[in-house]
Design an enzyme around this catalytic site. Structure first.
Site, PDB file in Angstrom:
ATOM      1  N   SER A 160      35.871  38.468  43.158  1.00 49.88           N
ATOM      2  CA  SER A 160      36.507  39.659  43.723  1.00 49.88           C
ATOM      3  C   SER A 160      36.678  39.552  45.232  1.00 49.88           C
ATOM      4  O   SER A 160      35.716  39.349  45.970  1.00 49.88           O
ATOM      5  CB  SER A 160      35.668  40.899  43.414  1.00 49.88           C
ATOM      6  OG  SER A 160      35.623  41.152  42.038  1.00 49.88           O
TER       7      SER A 160
ATOM      8  N   HIS B 237      41.794  40.479  41.715  1.00 49.18           N
ATOM      9  CA  HIS B 237      41.957  39.196  41.031  1.00 49.18           C
ATOM     10  C   HIS B 237      43.449  38.985  40.765  1.00 49.18           C
ATOM     11  O   HIS B 237      44.049  39.714  39.982  1.00 49.18           O
ATOM     12  CB  HIS B 237      41.182  39.180  39.711  1.00 49.18           C
ATOM     13  CG  HIS B 237      39.693  39.187  39.893  1.00 49.18           C
ATOM     14  ND1 HIS B 237      38.899  38.106  39.592  1.00 49.18           N
ATOM     15  CD2 HIS B 237      38.866  40.150  40.353  1.00 49.18           C
ATOM     16  CE1 HIS B 237      37.626  38.412  39.858  1.00 49.18           C
ATOM     17  NE2 HIS B 237      37.591  39.643  40.314  1.00 49.18           N
TER      18      HIS B 237
ATOM     19  N   HIS C   6      35.996  38.457  32.772  1.00 48.94           N
ATOM     20  CA  HIS C   6      34.656  39.030  32.640  1.00 48.94           C
ATOM     21  C   HIS C   6      34.420  39.519  31.215  1.00 48.94           C
ATOM     22  O   HIS C   6      35.340  39.990  30.543  1.00 48.94           O
ATOM     23  CB  HIS C   6      34.479  40.224  33.593  1.00 48.94           C
ATOM     24  CG  HIS C   6      34.749  39.911  35.028  1.00 48.94           C
ATOM     25  ND1 HIS C   6      36.018  39.884  35.539  1.00 48.94           N
ATOM     26  CD2 HIS C   6      33.905  39.643  36.063  1.00 48.94           C
ATOM     27  CE1 HIS C   6      35.953  39.593  36.840  1.00 48.94           C
ATOM     28  NE2 HIS C   6      34.683  39.442  37.172  1.00 48.94           N
TER      29      HIS C   6
ATOM     30  N   TYR D 243      32.889  42.176  30.471  1.00 52.67           N
ATOM     31  CA  TYR D 243      33.078  43.633  30.408  1.00 52.67           C
ATOM     32  C   TYR D 243      34.531  44.045  30.217  1.00 52.67           C
ATOM     33  O   TYR D 243      34.818  45.196  29.876  1.00 52.67           O
ATOM     34  CB  TYR D 243      32.487  44.330  31.641  1.00 52.67           C
ATOM     35  CG  TYR D 243      33.145  44.006  32.966  1.00 52.67           C
ATOM     36  CD1 TYR D 243      34.416  44.475  33.302  1.00 52.67           C
ATOM     37  CD2 TYR D 243      32.476  43.260  33.920  1.00 52.67           C
ATOM     38  CE1 TYR D 243      35.003  44.188  34.512  1.00 52.67           C
ATOM     39  CE2 TYR D 243      33.045  42.970  35.143  1.00 52.67           C
ATOM     40  CZ  TYR D 243      34.312  43.441  35.431  1.00 52.67           C
ATOM     41  OH  TYR D 243      34.888  43.145  36.641  1.00 52.67           O
ATOM     42  N   GLU D 244      35.459  43.110  30.432  1.00 52.81           N
ATOM     43  CA  GLU D 244      36.870  43.425  30.192  1.00 52.81           C
ATOM     44  C   GLU D 244      37.196  43.460  28.701  1.00 52.81           C
ATOM     45  O   GLU D 244      38.293  43.855  28.318  1.00 52.81           O
ATOM     46  CB  GLU D 244      37.769  42.399  30.885  1.00 52.81           C
ATOM     47  CG  GLU D 244      37.701  42.419  32.397  1.00 52.81           C
ATOM     48  CD  GLU D 244      38.528  41.304  33.007  1.00 52.81           C
ATOM     49  OE1 GLU D 244      39.756  41.473  33.130  1.00 52.81           O
ATOM     50  OE2 GLU D 244      37.949  40.251  33.350  1.00 52.81           O
TER      51      GLU D 244
ATOM     52  N   ALA E 106      31.308  38.158  44.245  1.00 55.58           N
ATOM     53  CA  ALA E 106      30.790  39.234  45.081  1.00 55.58           C
ATOM     54  C   ALA E 106      29.571  39.794  44.359  1.00 55.58           C
ATOM     55  O   ALA E 106      29.618  40.019  43.149  1.00 55.58           O
ATOM     56  CB  ALA E 106      31.847  40.309  45.271  1.00 55.58           C
TER      57      ALA E 106
ATOM     58  N   HIS F 241      33.754  49.846  43.907  1.00 56.78           N
ATOM     59  CA  HIS F 241      34.474  48.569  43.961  1.00 56.78           C
ATOM     60  C   HIS F 241      35.234  48.452  45.281  1.00 56.78           C
ATOM     61  O   HIS F 241      35.420  47.347  45.803  1.00 56.78           O
ATOM     62  CB  HIS F 241      35.445  48.478  42.777  1.00 56.78           C
ATOM     63  CG  HIS F 241      36.083  47.124  42.628  1.00 56.78           C
ATOM     64  ND1 HIS F 241      35.362  45.978  42.377  1.00 56.78           N
ATOM     65  CD2 HIS F 241      37.386  46.730  42.735  1.00 56.78           C
ATOM     66  CE1 HIS F 241      36.186  44.942  42.299  1.00 56.78           C
ATOM     67  NE2 HIS F 241      37.413  45.373  42.521  1.00 56.78           N
TER      68      HIS F 241
END
Length: 272
Positions: free
Chosen positions: A30, A61, A83, A85-86, A113, A247
């Site tokens: 990120s 991204h 990811h 979590y996506e 990050a 974020h």
């Protein structure tokens, strides 16, 4: 189609587009994708054009593969990663690592990050990852064993190359770039951790926490790729920071840190 067949198809597609196979891979987290903009003579391929590649959905991204020259070396840079979590499977999250190996990558720099747990850290610090703790409850190697990819039970005693860590430290000192070292804890996300979870991670020995990197590193080591990991400490973790975590804060901090991040990684690549 079997995974190995998919990788072969992706490999053939990519190699047909480039003049020279890359030896170094870059996974840019990120706010850190700006490094790919430094690549000269780039071949830029959006993920949606690459056979069998998933799509990145996270702000910060770009979602493209950039192959070209950086500091005199041929590199393949993921400008945006995937990811768990996506909603992607870990096979999808780590698919680009398998592809990198197939097209010639032998060493990889994985960046992210991360939230700082070590009280000595400050937002904007660059942390060389010494080791990680997999707190996702998942492993990308679960499932049928494909001998071509690596052994069934790979050793993770040196997930992050001691040689590359030493090289990074020496490079940082030479160019007067402040770096710290620590252990990265990988969480599934997408919610940020609670203060109690951060206290637990600290007691377990974690210096920083994030929602990526661990599956990719496991896969890279399984494939015999040498790994260097760098975290940009984008914020202090829950219970340490006095502010709510967002974020936007992550993106703001990585933006402020991009100058030294770019210098460090470019000098490391030149020395690899």
């Amino acid at each position: 189609m079997e995974l190995l067949d998919k990788i072969i198809e992706t490999k053939q597609y990519l190699l047909a587009k480039i003049q020279q196979a890359p030896s170094i891979g870059l996974v840019l987290g990120s706010g850190l994708g700006v490094l790919a903009d430094q690549i000269s003579n780039p071949v830029i391929i959006p993920y949606h054009e690459i056979p069998h590649f998933p799509l990145s959905t996270v702000e910060g991204h770009a979602g493209q593969l950039v192959i070209g020259q950086l500091s005199g070396r041929t590199v393949a840079a993921m400008q945006g990663r995937f990811h768990y979590y996506e909603g992607h499977s870990l096979a999808a999250v780590t698919y680009p690592i398998r592809v990198m190996k197939a097209i010639g990558v032998q060493q990889i720099i994985v960046t992210n990050a991360a939230g700082g747990i070590d009280p000595a850290f400050h937002p904007g610090d660059l942390m060389l990852i010494q080791d990680h703790i997999n707190m996702t409850g998942q492993n990308p190697l679960i499932g049928p064993h494909i001998e071509t990819f690596g052994v069934r039970f790979p050793d993770m005693s040196e997930a992050y190359s001691k040689t590359l860590i030493t090289l990074a430290k020496e490079t940082a000192a030479k160019h007067q770039i402040h770096v710290v070292e620590g252990v990265y804890a990988g969480m599934p996300g997408p919610s940020y951790e609670t203060p109690a979870e951060i206290r637990l991670l600290g007691q377990l020995g974690a210096s920083a926490v994030g929602m990526s990197t661990v599956p990719e590193v496991i896969t890279a080591r399984h494939a015999g790729i040498e790994v260097l990991g760098i975290s940009c400490i984008s914020n202090l973790a829950a219970g340490i920071s006095r502010f709510a975590l967002t974020h936007e804060e992550v993106m703001e901090t990585t933006e402020k840190s991009k100058g030294k991040f770019l210098r460090l990684v470019k000098e490391i690549v030149a020395a690899m």
